[in-house]
Design an enzyme around this catalytic site. Structure first.
Site, PDB file in Angstrom:
ATOM      1  N   ARG A   7      -1.745  12.335  10.290  1.00 37.95           N
ATOM      2  CA  ARG A   7      -0.456  12.954  10.635  1.00 37.95           C
ATOM      3  C   ARG A   7      -0.253  14.215   9.829  1.00 37.95           C
ATOM      4  NH1 ARG A   7       2.897   7.697  11.770  1.00 37.95           N
ATOM      5  NH2 ARG A   7       2.095   7.630  13.886  1.00 37.95           N
ATOM      6  N   ASP A  36       3.206  -1.118  11.661  1.00 32.01           N
ATOM      7  CA  ASP A  36       2.735   0.212  11.283  1.00 32.01           C
ATOM      8  C   ASP A  36       2.049   0.808  12.501  1.00 32.01           C
ATOM      9  OD1 ASP A  36       2.075   1.832   8.527  1.00 32.01           O
ATOM     10  OD2 ASP A  36       0.659   2.217  10.151  1.00 32.01           O
ATOM     11  N   ARG A  88       8.515   2.921  11.750  1.00 29.30           N
ATOM     12  CA  ARG A  88       9.627   2.586  10.844  1.00 29.30           C
ATOM     13  C   ARG A  88      10.925   2.414  11.630  1.00 29.30           C
ATOM     14  NH1 ARG A  88       8.965   8.491   8.204  1.00 29.30           N
ATOM     15  NH2 ARG A  88       6.855   7.654   8.201  1.00 29.30           N
ATOM     16  N   ASP A  96       0.791  -1.230   0.000  1.00 23.23           N
ATOM     17  CA  ASP A  96       0.000   0.000   0.000  1.00 23.23           C
ATOM     18  C   ASP A  96       0.831   1.291   0.000  1.00 23.23           C
ATOM     19  OD1 ASP A  96       1.035  -0.376   2.504  1.00 23.23           O
ATOM     20  OD2 ASP A  96      -0.865  -0.305   3.592  1.00 23.23           O
ATOM     21  N   HIS A  97       2.030   1.238   0.586  1.00 26.05           N
ATOM     22  CA  HIS A  97       2.779   2.483   0.783  1.00 26.05           C
ATOM     23  C   HIS A  97       3.585   2.940  -0.429  1.00 26.05           C
ATOM     24  CE1 HIS A  97       1.757   2.022   4.972  1.00 26.05           C
ATOM     25  NE2 HIS A  97       2.457   3.072   5.334  1.00 26.05           N
ATOM     26  N   SER A 151       5.842   7.183  13.563  1.00 26.30           N
ATOM     27  CA  SER A 151       5.677   5.892  12.908  1.00 26.30           C
ATOM     28  C   SER A 151       6.496   4.783  13.552  1.00 26.30           C
ATOM     29  CB  SER A 151       6.052   6.019  11.438  1.00 26.30           C
ATOM     30  OG  SER A 151       7.405   5.684  11.265  1.00 26.30           O
TER      31      SER A 151
HETATM   32  C1  MIC Z   1       3.048   6.432   8.721  1.00 24.03           C
HETATM   33  O1  MIC Z   1       1.843   6.672   8.746  1.00 24.03           O
HETATM   34  O2  MIC Z   1       3.931   7.201   9.163  1.00 24.03           O
HETATM   35  C2  MIC Z   1       3.514   5.108   8.150  1.00 24.03           C
HETATM   36  C3  MIC Z   1       4.216   5.390   6.903  1.00 24.03           C
HETATM   37  O3  MIC Z   1       2.389   4.312   7.867  1.00 24.03           O
HETATM   38  C4  MIC Z   1       4.418   4.453   9.181  1.00 24.03           C
HETATM   39  C5  MIC Z   1       5.088   3.234   8.728  1.00 24.03           C
HETATM   40  C6  MIC Z   1       6.255   3.471   7.827  1.00 24.03           C
HETATM   41  O4  MIC Z   1       7.028   4.396   8.030  1.00 24.03           O
HETATM   42  O5  MIC Z   1       6.414   2.678   6.911  1.00 24.03           O
HETATM   43  C7  MIC Z   1       3.735   4.148  10.506  1.00 24.03           C
HETATM   44  O6  MIC Z   1       2.773   4.790  10.842  1.00 24.03           O
HETATM   45  O7  MIC Z   1       4.228   3.292  11.271  1.00 24.03           O
HETATM   46 FE1  SF4 Z   2      -0.776   4.742   5.045  1.00 23.61          FE
HETATM   47 FE2  SF4 Z   2       0.232   5.401   7.443  1.00 23.61          FE
HETATM   48 FE3  SF4 Z   2      -1.150   7.175   5.970  1.00 23.61          FE
HETATM   49 FE4  SF4 Z   2      -2.399   5.173   7.036  1.00 23.61          FE
HETATM   50  S1  SF4 Z   2      -1.357   6.803   8.150  1.00 23.61           S
HETATM   51  S2  SF4 Z   2      -2.670   5.908   4.954  1.00 23.61           S
HETATM   52  S3  SF4 Z   2      -0.895   3.514   6.908  1.00 23.61           S
HETATM   53  S4  SF4 Z   2       0.824   6.245   5.471  1.00 23.61           S
END
Ligand code: MIC
Ligand code: SF4
Length: 748
Positions: free
Chosen positions: A445, A157, A643, A92-93, A641
């Site tokens: 976010r 995630d 990550r 998805d990312h 996140s």
């Molecule tokens: C996000 O919303 O910041 C992400 C991208 O989904 C991350 C995961 C990632 O960095 O791959 C998360 O929320 O953990």
């Molecule tokens: Fe994707 Fe993270 Fe955004 Fe949700 S918050 S849509 S999992 S990047």
């Protein structure tokens, strides 16, 4: 799919819950019921909130493509033939949003071929379900297929808590945690404290579930939930749809909470039924008492929760939060005045709805109702309006029920079922670096640089229906809920409060599912990692600790203010290197504000005096000289996140110690897992004493012990030295990780 797991779980819950009631001498909250029922060993486990480390056995693991790469690369180092628990990977990312759904998807499949092949082949070999690109965003797909009341799922995630909308504990973790659970180990977490949120009243008019969590973000702040589970209860809880509950739990990640959960109720039954899981719904109904808190909890909640918050849904207003942080909140009625007062640019450059947080049928139908009113008045979206559906099911249902057409008539663009702009996979046509513009979304976010890669962009968050109204007015200095606007004919009108349906009357339409089942046996199958890949790199174990204290290490960076994982390891264009530790490490700290530099992400090589270098350049120079370094951080360091690149890159580039005022939960664990010493200043004021040219020693490491502070000596350039104390939360087992060089090394 979760029927067997639920059956087994509900069969064993009564016994362990009875034992727990006896041991604790009281009734249990829902979160406690789920925790005790997943204990690796209830008898030997200590159960002290905020102190004990729980060893739990999750029912499932879910991973998304950007974090699954490291999770799988680490899992592969454990040399197992199969994942020990049911697991899935969701693509998805990595899909870039630019030309609309179809074209974007085709391009993604082509440009991410290596990564998708790697993940698909690893999934096939190790017994893991694989959801192809375009199938949907991890949390929506989990909610539709795997979440079940009372269950425990971990996901790589931070928004995994979305599953709390179906009454489960769904918790975000780093890839190493996922790798270990798939390798058959229990999962460890600090026993969370409990925040009880008592909901009364009923949402009405413009106010939506999103506003509950936006309001709570303002109230509790981005660290108010750290190491806590947020448990909702009260009569208001039953009035919120399951998907609305999902939204609230999802964005509970922005409180730093370990997770959030709602008790099982009729709304969950309705959602399970409509997503083809009537058998599961019936099973849960038959076991309802296991899936809600004990009745005495409601009588005197203050005895059961460490903190209680009351929210009256009937009086709650729609909220807008931002810019730059999700806890800067105000009711929408105050937004226009505040924008003027603070000089926020009021022209909205984009309005974005959907994402994993807010693309339910309820969200989309209510937003479409606002869009229709705009169209009726002859208006179109003034700001570019982008829609990110959460899954194939959502997309096809939107299309069947005419919402897609409505959004498109308004001038909107429907993107693929993926994260897209939410994670910076967005080519904002008019974006100019260095220029402050405002955008608004229904995502979760809004850290600087997150959506369009431009640190100056002011990103605001609101419910999808409010964002749709903003798309039409294009003006943050105007309150679309309470003020009148002009239609195309010049006549004034006011938006009527949005109306929508919680669930589609005709059921969900089905698209291409996009699920690939693993092979019955993975023996003989190979995992595809091309040796010359620019995208993937097999991991080399980090070196073991050499048994020596850290003596006079240079300071790499002292970060100022908010240091989220987006600051430490930015996403967007860097997502493509998530499977290549060496390459991605060039992004290390690119978004972070260094106290000793006027430019984010830059600093000075204190060994040569050369300035204006990126942190990665500096750290690589130190590493080449065999020199380790220290990072100093502010409050809630590593917020955001899951990550683990934000921990792996520093480790890879020889950072040995990170000392902060405080940490966010997932990141602190990620640092420990990768063998970095994560310390906090015993006296936060000592943060001020650290200067650019200091050399920092951390001594007494051979007697590192749980609960025992560590001595840090700060050597100044004038030859003096000061000694400060640092605390840590390192357990006996985590000391073994540190000594082995990483948690993974400690396994082998
Ligand atoms: C996000 O919303 O910041 C992400 C991208 O989904 C991350 C995961 C990632 O960095 O791959 C998360 O929320 O953990
Ligand atoms: Fe994707 Fe993270 Fe955004 Fe949700 S918050 S849509 S999992 S990047």
């Amino acid at each position: 799919m979760s029927m067997d797991l639920a059956k087994q779980l509900y069969a064993k819950m009564p016994e362990v819950i009875a034992k727990a009631r006896k041991k604790f001498g009281r009734g249990l909250t829902l979160a406690e019921k789920v925790l005790v029922s997943h204990a690796d060993n209830f008898e030997t486990q200590t159960w002290e909130r905020g102190k004990a480390i729980l060893a739990l056995r999750p029912d499932r693991v879910a991973m998304q493509d950007a974090t699954a790469q490291m999770a799988m690369l680490q899992f592969m180092q454990a040399n197992k033939s199969q994942a020990a628990v049911p697991s899935t990977i969701h693509c998805d990312h990595l899909i870039r949003a630019e030309m609309g759904s179809e074209k974007d998807l085709l391009r993604a499949v082509d440009e991410n071929k290596e990564v998708y092949n790697f993940l698909a082949s690893a999934a096939k070999k190790y017994g893991i379900g694989f959801w192809k690109p375009g199938a949907g965003i991890i949390h929506q797909v989990v909610l539709e297929n795997y979440a079940f009341p009372g269950g425990l799922i971990i996901g790589t995630d931070s928004h995994t808590p979305n599953g709390g909308g179906l009454g489960m504990l769904a918790i975000g973790v780093g890839g190493a945690d996922a790798g270990e659970v798939m390798a058959g180990l229990p999962w460890e977490v600090l026993h969370p404290k409990l925040i009880g949120i008592r909901l009364t009243g009923k949402l009405s008019g413009w106010t939506s579930p999103k506003d509950v969590i936006l309001y709570l973000c303002g109230l509790l702040t981005v660290k108010g939930g750290t190491n806590k589970i947020v448990e909702y209860f009260g009569p208001g809880a039953e009035t919120i749809s399951a998907t609305g509950k999902g939204t609230i739990c999802n964005m509970g990640a922005e409180l730093g909470a370990t997770t959030s959960v709602f008790p099982f109720d009729q709304k969950m039954v309705a959602y399970l039924n409509i997503t083809d899981r009537a058998d599961l719904a019936n099973l849960a109904i038959a076991n309802k008492s296991l899936l809600v808190a004990d009745p005495e909890v409601f009588q005197s909640p203050e005895k059961y929760y460490d903190q209680i918050v009351e929210v009256d849904l009937s009086t709650l207003e729609p909220y807008v939060v931002g810019p730059h942080t999700p806890d800067l909140a105000r009711p929408i009625s105050k937004m226009a005045a505040e924008a003027k007062e603070k000089g926020y640019p009021v022209e909205l450059k984009a309005a974005l709805i959907g994402s994993c947080t807010n693309s339910s049928y309820e969200d989309i139908s209510r937003s479409a109702h606002i869009a229709q009113q705009g169209l009726k008045a002859g208006l179109k979206a003034k700001a570019p309006f982008l829609v990110s559906p959460g899954s194939e099911r959502i997309y096809h249902t939107m299309k069947r029920d005419g919402f897609l057409e409505t959004f498109e008539k308004l001038g909107g663009t429907v993107l693929s079922n993926s994260c897209g702009p939410c994670i910076g996979q967005w080519k904002r046509a008019d974006g100019v670096k260095g220029k402050a513009d405002s955008i608004v979304s229904s995502f979760n976010r809004n850290f600087p640089g997150r959506n369009d890669g431009i640190n100056e962009t002011l990103s605001f968050l609101a419910s999808p229906e409010v964002v749709t109204a903003y798309a039409i007015t294009g003006d943050l200095g105007f309150d679309p809920v309470n003020q009148k606007l002009k239609g195309a004919d010049g006549k004034e009108f006011k938006f009527q409060p949005p109306q929508g349906e919680e669930l589609p009357a005709k059921g969900f339409a089905k698209g291409e599912e996009g699920f690939v089942a693993p092979a019955a046996s993975g023996e003989g199958l190979t995992v595809e990692v091309p040796p010359t890949s620019e995208r993937l790199q097999l991991l080399q174990p980090f070196p073991r600790w050499d048994g020596k204290d850290f003596e006079k290490l240079p300071l790499l960076i002292k970060t100022k203010g908010k240091t989220t994982t987006d600051h430490i390891s930015p996403a967007g264009p860097w997502l493509k290197f998530r499977g290549h530790l060496d390459k991605i490490s060039d992004n290390m700290f690119l978004g972070a504000n260094n106290v000793f530099s006027s430019e984010p992400g830059k600093g000075t090589d204190v060994l040569t005096g050369e300035s204006g270098l990126t942190m990665a350049q500096i750290a690589r120079r130190y590493k080449a000289k065999g020199v380790g370094s220290v990072v100093v951080g502010d409050e809630n360091y590593g917020e955001g996140s899951s990550r683990e690149h934000a921990a792996m890159s520093p480790r890879f580039l020889n950072v040995r110690v990170v000392i902060t005022k405080s940490f966010a939960r997932i990141h602190e664990t990620n640092l420990k897992k990768q063998g970095i010493l994560a310390l906090t200043f015993a006296d936060p004021k000592d943060y001020e004493k650290i200067e650019q040219q200091d050399r920092i020693s951390v001594t007494g490491l051979s007697s590192l012990a749980p609960g025992k502070p560590v001595q840090v000596t700060v050597h100044k350039t004038d030859g003096t030295a000061l000694t400060i104390q640092a605390n840590h939360s390192i357990t006996e087992q985590q000391i073994a990780w540190f000594k082995a060089g990483s948690a993974l090394n400690a396994l082998n």
